[in-house]
Write a protein that holds these residues in place. Structure first.
Motif, PDB file in Angstrom:
ATOM      1  N   PHE A 139      -2.310   5.351  18.339  1.00 13.67           N
ATOM      2  CA  PHE A 139      -3.212   6.165  19.135  1.00 13.67           C
ATOM      3  C   PHE A 139      -2.523   7.465  19.518  1.00 13.67           C
ATOM      4  CE2 PHE A 139      -4.651   1.816  19.742  1.00 13.67           C
ATOM      5  CZ  PHE A 139      -6.017   1.953  19.484  1.00 13.67           C
ATOM      6  N   GLY A 140      -3.142   8.555  19.147  1.00 13.05           N
ATOM      7  CA  GLY A 140      -2.613   9.858  19.497  1.00 13.05           C
ATOM      8  C   GLY A 140      -1.485  10.341  18.617  1.00 13.05           C
ATOM      9  N   GLU A 141      -1.124   9.582  17.586  1.00 10.06           N
ATOM     10  CA  GLU A 141      -0.038  10.002  16.711  1.00 10.06           C
ATOM     11  C   GLU A 141      -0.491   9.875  15.264  1.00 10.06           C
ATOM     12  OE1 GLU A 141       3.809   8.356  17.444  1.00 10.06           O
ATOM     13  OE2 GLU A 141       3.302   7.861  19.511  1.00 10.06           O
ATOM     14  N   ASP A 142       0.072  10.715  14.427  1.00  5.67           N
ATOM     15  CA  ASP A 142      -0.275  10.637  13.012  1.00  5.67           C
ATOM     16  C   ASP A 142       0.343   9.395  12.370  1.00  5.67           C
ATOM     17  OD1 ASP A 142      -1.728  12.917  13.180  1.00  5.67           O
ATOM     18  OD2 ASP A 142      -0.084  14.228  12.550  1.00  5.67           O
ATOM     19  N   MET A 143       1.642   9.231  12.550  1.00  3.02           N
ATOM     20  CA  MET A 143       2.342   8.074  12.001  1.00  3.02           C
ATOM     21  C   MET A 143       3.372   7.611  13.007  1.00  3.02           C
ATOM     22  SD  MET A 143       3.345   8.185   7.972  1.00  3.02           S
ATOM     23  CE  MET A 143       4.811   7.243   8.301  1.00  3.02           C
ATOM     24  N   CYS A 144       3.187   6.356  13.465  1.00  2.02           N
ATOM     25  CA  CYS A 144       4.104   5.873  14.492  1.00  2.02           C
ATOM     26  C   CYS A 144       5.094   4.861  13.951  1.00  2.02           C
ATOM     27  CB  CYS A 144       3.316   5.245  15.639  1.00  2.02           C
ATOM     28  SG  CYS A 144       2.254   3.884  15.108  1.00  2.02           S
ATOM     29  N   LEU A 145       4.816   4.249  12.828  1.00  3.37           N
ATOM     30  CA  LEU A 145       5.705   3.248  12.248  1.00  3.37           C
ATOM     31  C   LEU A 145       5.969   3.595  10.787  1.00  3.37           C
ATOM     32  CD1 LEU A 145       4.240  -0.112  13.611  1.00  3.37           C
ATOM     33  CD2 LEU A 145       6.269   1.078  14.414  1.00  3.37           C
ATOM     34  N   SER A 146       7.182   3.304  10.372  1.00  2.19           N
ATOM     35  CA  SER A 146       7.546   3.503   8.972  1.00  2.19           C
ATOM     36  C   SER A 146       7.603   2.131   8.295  1.00  2.19           C
ATOM     37  CB  SER A 146       8.905   4.206   8.860  1.00  2.19           C
ATOM     38  OG  SER A 146       9.297   4.324   7.518  1.00  2.19           O
ATOM     39  N   ILE A 147       6.686   1.902   7.385  1.00  2.00           N
ATOM     40  CA  ILE A 147       6.605   0.609   6.692  1.00  2.00           C
ATOM     41  C   ILE A 147       7.291   0.751   5.334  1.00  2.00           C
ATOM     42  CG2 ILE A 147       5.085  -1.203   5.843  1.00  2.00           C
ATOM     43  CD1 ILE A 147       4.938  -0.785   8.849  1.00  2.00           C
ATOM     44  N   PRO A 148       8.316  -0.059   5.065  1.00  2.00           N
ATOM     45  CA  PRO A 148       8.984   0.043   3.749  1.00  2.00           C
ATOM     46  C   PRO A 148       8.032  -0.330   2.609  1.00  2.00           C
ATOM     47  CG  PRO A 148      10.314  -1.220   5.316  1.00  2.00           C
ATOM     48  CD  PRO A 148       8.976  -1.045   5.937  1.00  2.00           C
ATOM     49  N   ASP A 149       8.224   0.305   1.470  1.00  2.00           N
ATOM     50  CA  ASP A 149       7.416  -0.014   0.296  1.00  2.00           C
ATOM     51  C   ASP A 149       7.797  -1.391  -0.246  1.00  2.00           C
ATOM     52  OD1 ASP A 149       6.346   2.438   0.640  1.00  2.00           O
ATOM     53  OD2 ASP A 149       7.207   3.352  -1.169  1.00  2.00           O
ATOM     54  N   GLY A 188      -8.293  -0.200   7.238  1.00  2.00           N
ATOM     55  CA  GLY A 188      -8.921  -0.915   8.338  1.00  2.00           C
ATOM     56  C   GLY A 188      -8.263  -0.567   9.657  1.00  2.00           C
ATOM     57  N   GLU A 189      -8.952  -0.906  10.757  1.00  2.00           N
ATOM     58  CA  GLU A 189      -8.430  -0.617  12.101  1.00  2.00           C
ATOM     59  C   GLU A 189      -7.783  -1.836  12.739  1.00  2.00           C
ATOM     60  OE1 GLU A 189     -11.728   0.837  14.294  1.00  2.00           O
ATOM     61  OE2 GLU A 189     -11.978   2.661  13.088  1.00  2.00           O
ATOM     62  N   ASP A 190      -8.217  -3.028  12.349  1.00  2.00           N
ATOM     63  CA  ASP A 190      -7.709  -4.251  12.951  1.00  2.00           C
ATOM     64  C   ASP A 190      -6.622  -4.842  12.067  1.00  2.00           C
ATOM     65  OD1 ASP A 190      -7.944  -6.494  14.950  1.00  2.00           O
ATOM     66  OD2 ASP A 190      -8.371  -7.578  13.102  1.00  2.00           O
ATOM     67  N   LEU A 191      -5.495  -5.213  12.671  1.00  2.00           N
ATOM     68  CA  LEU A 191      -4.365  -5.723  11.911  1.00  2.00           C
ATOM     69  C   LEU A 191      -4.694  -7.047  11.238  1.00  2.00           C
ATOM     70  CD1 LEU A 191      -1.431  -5.385  11.071  1.00  2.00           C
ATOM     71  CD2 LEU A 191      -0.742  -6.518  13.193  1.00  2.00           C
ATOM     72  N   THR A 197       4.284  -5.483  12.953  1.00  2.00           N
ATOM     73  CA  THR A 197       4.301  -4.160  13.591  1.00  2.00           C
ATOM     74  C   THR A 197       5.092  -4.141  14.893  1.00  2.00           C
ATOM     75  OG1 THR A 197       2.220  -4.635  14.729  1.00  2.00           O
ATOM     76  CG2 THR A 197       2.077  -3.581  12.558  1.00  2.00           C
ATOM     77  N   CYS A 198       5.759  -5.252  15.237  1.00  2.01           N
ATOM     78  CA  CYS A 198       6.603  -5.340  16.444  1.00  2.01           C
ATOM     79  C   CYS A 198       5.812  -5.063  17.722  1.00  2.01           C
ATOM     80  CB  CYS A 198       7.797  -4.394  16.336  1.00  2.01           C
ATOM     81  SG  CYS A 198       8.896  -4.793  14.968  1.00  2.01           S
ATOM     82  N   GLY A 199       4.561  -5.423  17.685  1.00  2.00           N
ATOM     83  CA  GLY A 199       3.769  -5.371  18.914  1.00  2.00           C
ATOM     84  C   GLY A 199       3.264  -4.009  19.312  1.00  2.00           C
ATOM     85  N   GLY A 200       3.464  -3.002  18.499  1.00  4.24           N
ATOM     86  CA  GLY A 200       2.993  -1.673  18.859  1.00  4.24           C
ATOM     87  C   GLY A 200       1.478  -1.555  18.732  1.00  4.24           C
ATOM     88  N   PRO A 201       0.845  -0.780  19.579  1.00  2.00           N
ATOM     89  CA  PRO A 201      -0.613  -0.589  19.487  1.00  2.00           C
ATOM     90  C   PRO A 201      -0.961   0.298  18.274  1.00  2.00           C
ATOM     91  CG  PRO A 201       0.277   0.779  21.233  1.00  2.00           C
ATOM     92  CD  PRO A 201       1.420  -0.045  20.719  1.00  2.00           C
ATOM     93  N   LEU A 202      -1.908  -0.165  17.462  1.00  2.00           N
ATOM     94  CA  LEU A 202      -2.252   0.533  16.233  1.00  2.00           C
ATOM     95  C   LEU A 202      -3.700   1.008  16.298  1.00  2.00           C
ATOM     96  CD1 LEU A 202      -0.781  -2.042  13.676  1.00  2.00           C
ATOM     97  CD2 LEU A 202       0.376  -0.102  14.718  1.00  2.00           C
ATOM     98  N   SER A 203      -3.936   2.115  15.604  1.00  2.00           N
ATOM     99  CA  SER A 203      -5.315   2.612  15.489  1.00  2.00           C
ATOM    100  C   SER A 203      -5.837   2.517  14.063  1.00  2.00           C
ATOM    101  CB  SER A 203      -5.390   4.069  15.957  1.00  2.00           C
ATOM    102  OG  SER A 203      -4.591   4.900  15.129  1.00  2.00           O
ATOM    103  N   GLY A 204      -4.970   2.249  13.098  1.00  2.00           N
ATOM    104  CA  GLY A 204      -5.432   2.137  11.712  1.00  2.00           C
ATOM    105  C   GLY A 204      -4.290   1.858  10.757  1.00  2.00           C
ATOM    106  N   VAL A 205      -4.604   1.139   9.670  1.00  2.00           N
ATOM    107  CA  VAL A 205      -3.631   0.817   8.631  1.00  2.00           C
ATOM    108  C   VAL A 205      -4.256   1.146   7.282  1.00  2.00           C
ATOM    109  CG1 VAL A 205      -2.231  -0.989   7.557  1.00  2.00           C
ATOM    110  CG2 VAL A 205      -2.616  -1.025  10.022  1.00  2.00           C
TER     111      VAL A 205
END
Length: 908
Positions: A569-579, A531-534, A243-251
């Motif tokens: 946090f605070g965003e719907d989708m912050c990263l685009s993960i390729p399929d 889950g919330e934790d990477l 995730t390149c170190g970005g803060p995540l709230s859920g995956v």
């Protein structure tokens, strides 16, 4: 110049003495004090010497007295003095000149090649960037002069690389590098000094390309091999999400197993429909309208089968094929409750106004075109037509039931079950219920004497045409089309019938973190992990597995598709993960070879065939399965499965070779008790017996051994031939064809060839049994006294005739005794007790001739002869199910008596 002895002085070396005379020089070698006799060098130990060339003129030369190396010393400075020749004998009167300073500069020779300061160079770059200088290489030269010691140029030796180098050794990239295209480069670089001397050895430069930090899954393989029979296998044991170190709230990750290209949508059981229904606990009595083609089910033979798909029994209809179901197969007792089920794959119909496509139709055979009930597809709607007879109901009732579903035209396999509880009709598609709409009411059909015709793949049109024909053809694929009258199917059974045998799984559920949530679809082909934790997500994904519980799965690939969404946090989708797209490759399974062995000829007297139980043709039958393992290894291991320990069968067919059975004089049957306690059923016809059901080889052996053949009029019969084949997975693996011949012995035939002495008696019946059998370990027991008296009296009167007939019979027995020993009925057991049979010989030969033509009821007359009835003497095989142990023992002893003679124990 280095490595040379000549010194070029400027100005030249010359010394002058003022004592020089005015007269000419002497011709003789006489020194004068005005001449120059020597030059002497003072100072540092310079490797030079001065030599006088002309004493009179004072000219001299300076040269190197030893090797001069510029790399060791570039310059020399020393003092030189000139000496005249005025020295006395002691040399003390020499005059010397003033001191002159000599400065020598050594000229260089390009004798050394450039050398790089490092044995190799390494650098790394980030993909997508253009660098002015990635790194700098440096070479040096041992030559002393600036001309030859300086590096004037560098060059890249490797061809076709996206790099360039300048004269200072700086390497840069000429195009944007891609990590996916190439992760590292190795280039060779050389150097030139200013004298254009090239380095003897080039230097290697390693440049690694680092990917730009792209969010996505890493550490997964595009192909995972699955070996059949290994249970569950992890798909991504080393996968993790970057995730390149970005803060995540859920995956949220969704793993999808795509198996639509296999058989009926995934690896389902390929047993026959009846076997599957029995395995799933469905009610009995269903009629399979699309069975595998066989001599008894030949109406499906003209249809197209999709045999290339996993050996599933799939019929493909292209708008030109249909089949009439024989009248004896059609269920006649459809009541208010019944079930219609089928697998169907169907796509959109061509044309704007699509015609009806009939799966199943029951219509008038002649005169009229009434459809009594039918199932058809029309414009991506599934329609079930049900018109009741006027005798069953005389009111306005529903007649058509419609369902509009995407599944009907999505070109995928689905399992359709229609439960009829008139007037309610419910549709199940892949186990999900759908209620009908657009119900059309109609009057019931008036009663008539017109026969109906049940068809599959089209509807039968018997009126308004010159020749009756099919119409409303179906276009698509069908499998397992069944009708069960009198019962509707339960949801549990429906789910079992369409269940997949392969899917996704999660290993070690207890080891998952508490915050992990996961969900499977009913077919376990889609798994959602949240889950919330990477780290917890990464751990959960490494436990995702593929499982295939079929013993012989379909080999080939299964596609995997993973889609991932990440929330910040605070965003719907912050990263685009390729399929992710990967495959599971199911390796070919070890295939069994089913072998049927046993005696292929059975010789029995006609009396055995006439008996109430007949004979058991397959009493010595043995079924084994040989499995070849290790497709990938060079050695193959043979594993024998005894009695079905490893594998099950799903049907065995006994076919009559030659003319079909004549029900008026013969039968081939299996008693219902032989199937009790087993998952087996049987169907019987004049062409043979079919035993079906998923069960062990041992149970099939037991059932086949109890198949009986009986012929109560064997006078014209010489032999009967049967063929036995067994199958696993509905014909995917079949056994060898086991052929058996039952030969009949007619005991009355030798009477025509007896000698005159025996033929004179017209009142004696040929004895078909030995008079007495004596086993090796027997002990004689005394017969009843009355019997002894009768035997003695009769023997005294007819001893000559009996002896002649006995000799003829003994000769005949010798001719076929060897054949019988090879195929001796294993049902016959010897007992350690004495068997004594006394037969009344006072029967006429005419009774023998009448016996060959008598009816069944005459054969079974119970005529008491010497304490043993004639009916009993004809019964050669015991009935294990119905007769008591004592009668069985007596019958076995009689049968053994027919097979062997002990002449030593025959008494007259």
């Amino acid at each position: 110049t280095e490595n040379m002895d000549t010194v070029l002085l400027d100005p030249p070396l010359v010394a002058i003495d003022k004592d020089a005379p005015s007269g000419p020089a002497q011709k003789f070698e006489i020194t004068y004090d005005w001449e120059i006799c020597a030059f002497k060098i003072h100072g540092q130990a310079a490797p030079f010497e001065a030599v006088v060339l002309n004493r009179t003129s004072g000219e001299g030369v300076l040269r190197a007295s030893g090797p001069v190396d510029c790399e060791s010393q570039k310059e020399y400075t020393f003092i030189i003095q000139a000496y005249d020749c005025g020295a006395g004998p002691s040399g003390a009167d020499w005059k010397k000149s003033h001191k002159a300073v000599v400065h020598i500069q050594v000229d260089d020779v390009n004798e050394f090649a450039p050398v790089f300061r490092e044995p190799e160079y390494k650098a790394s770059v980030t993909e997508g960037k253009i660098y002015d200088s990635i790194l700098q290489v440096e070479a040096w030269d041992q030559d002393c002069s600036p001309q030859y010691s300086q590096i004037c140029n560098y060059d890249i030796v490797s061809a076709g690389t996206p790099f360039a180098i300048d004269r200072n050794g700086n390497i840069r990239n000429t195009e944007r590098l891609s990590y996916d295209k190439q992760q590292s480069y190795k280039i060779m670089v050389t150097a030139y000094d200013c004298g254009q001397k090239r380095a003897k050895e080039s230097v290697a430069v390693h440049i690694d390309v680092k990917p730009v930090c792209k969010p996505g899954w890493q550490g997964w393989n595009k192909r995972v091999d699955y070996e059949p029979g290994t249970g569950s296998k992890q798909l991504f044991p080393k996968m993790h999400l970057e995730t390149c170190g970005g803060p995540l709230s859920g995956v949220r990750a969704m793993v999808e197993l795509q198996t639509n290209h296999i058989g009926k949508g995934c690896d389902r059981e390929t047993y026959s429909e009846k076997s599957l229904q029995k395995l799933c606990g469905a009610a009995s009595g269903s009629t399979d309208l699309l069975p595998a083609p066989s001599p008894s089910t030949n109406w499906t033979a003209p249809l197209l089968t999709d045999s290339g798909r996993d050996s599933d029994l799939i019929y493909r209809f292209d708008g030109h094929q249909a089949a009439n179901v024989p009248d004896q197969v059609v269920p006649q007792n459809l009541t208010d409750q019944f079930t219609v089920a089928t697998w169907m794959k169907h796509g959109p119909s061509p044309g704007l106004r699509a015609e009806k496509e009939t799966l199943l139709c029951n219509s008038d055979k002649t005169e009229m075109n009434r459809h009594h009930y039918s199932l058809y597809v029309h414009n991506c709607r599934l329609v079930f037509l049900l018109r009741r007879d006027f005798t069953q109901v005389d009111t306005f009732r529903p007649a058509e039931f419609h369902w509009k579903l995407e599944q009907i035209c999505d070109k995928e396999w689905h399992y359709y079950v229609i439960n009829v509880e008139f007037p309610a009709v419910t549709l199940f598609v892949d186990g999900v219920t759908y209620e009908p709409y657009l119900v059309t009411d109609d009057w019931p059909i008036h009663a008539s004497k017109i026969d109906t015709q049940l068809t599959v793949g089209a509807c039968w049109q018997g009126r308004c045409v010159t020749t009756p024909r099919f119409t409303q053809y179906f276009r698509g694929s069908l499998s397992g089309l069944t009708i069960r009258p009198g019962r509707i199917e339960t949801q549990k059974v429906i789910s079992c019938l369409q269940a997949c045998k392969e899917g996704l799984d999660i290993n070690s559920l207890e080891s998952l973190a508490k915050d992990i949530k996961f969900h499977f679809n009913p077919a376990q082909s889609v798994l959602v992990v949240e889950g919330e934790d990477l780290d917890s997500i990464n751990t959960a994904m490494t436990k995702v597995s593929y499982i295939n519980s079929r013993q012989f799965p379909t080999p080939g690939l299964r596609r995997l598709h993973i889609t991932t969404t990440v929330q910040c946090f605070g965003e719907d989708m912050c990263l685009s993960i390729p399929d992710i797209k990967a495959i599971v490759m199911v390796l070919p399974p070890s295939e069994p070879r089913i072998t049927i062995t046993g005696s292929n000829r059975l010789v029995r007297p006609a009396s055995d065939l006439r008996g109430p139980m007949g004979v058991s043709p397959f009493k010595e039958l043995r079924i084994t399965s040989t499995v070849i393992k290790g497709h990938s290894s060079p050695f193959k291991e043979l594993v024998m499965s005894e009695g079905g320990v490893m594998h099950n069968l799903d049907y065995c067919d006994i076919l009559v070779i030659g003319e079909e059975l004549n029900p008026e004089r013969e039968s081939l049957e299996i008693h219902h008790n032989a199937l009790l306690g087993k998952h087996l059923d049987a169907t019987n016809s004049t062409s043979g017996i079919s035993i079906y059901g998923v069960d062990s080889m041992a149970h099939y052996e037991q059932a086949l051994r109890q198949v009986r053949y009986r012929n109560w009029r064997p006078a014209t019969l010489s032999e009967r031939r049967f063929r036995l084949t067994c199958s696993e997975l509905n014909g995917r693996y079949t056994s060898n064809e086991f052929n058996l011949e039952v030969s009949v012995l007619h005991h009355s035939a030798p009477v025509e060839h007896v000698n005159h002495m025996a033929a004179q008696s017209q009142y004696l019946r040929p004895v078909h049994h030995p008079l007495m059998i004596h086993t090796l370990n027997s002990h004689m027991s005394a017969p009843p006294a009355a019997t002894v008296v009768i035997v003695v009296c009769i023997a005294a009167l007819v001893v000559i005739v009996v002896f002649g007939i006995y000799r003829i019979h003994a000769t005949h027995q010798e001719g076929f005794r060897e054949e019988e020993e090879g195929v001796k009925d294993t049902e016959v057991d010897w007992e350690n007790s004495t068997l004594t049979i006394t037969v009344n010989p006072m029967e006429t030969l005419e009774e023998v001739r009448e016996e060959e033509h008598e009816e069944e009821e005459e054969e079974e007359e119970d005529v008491q002869i010497g304490g043993v009835s004639s009916a009993e003497s004809d019964n050669s095989d015991e009935d294990e199910e119905e007769e008591d142990e004592e009668e069985d023992e007596r019958e076995e002893q009689k049968q053994k008596g027919k097979l062997e003679w002990d002449n030593s124990s025959v008494t007259y």
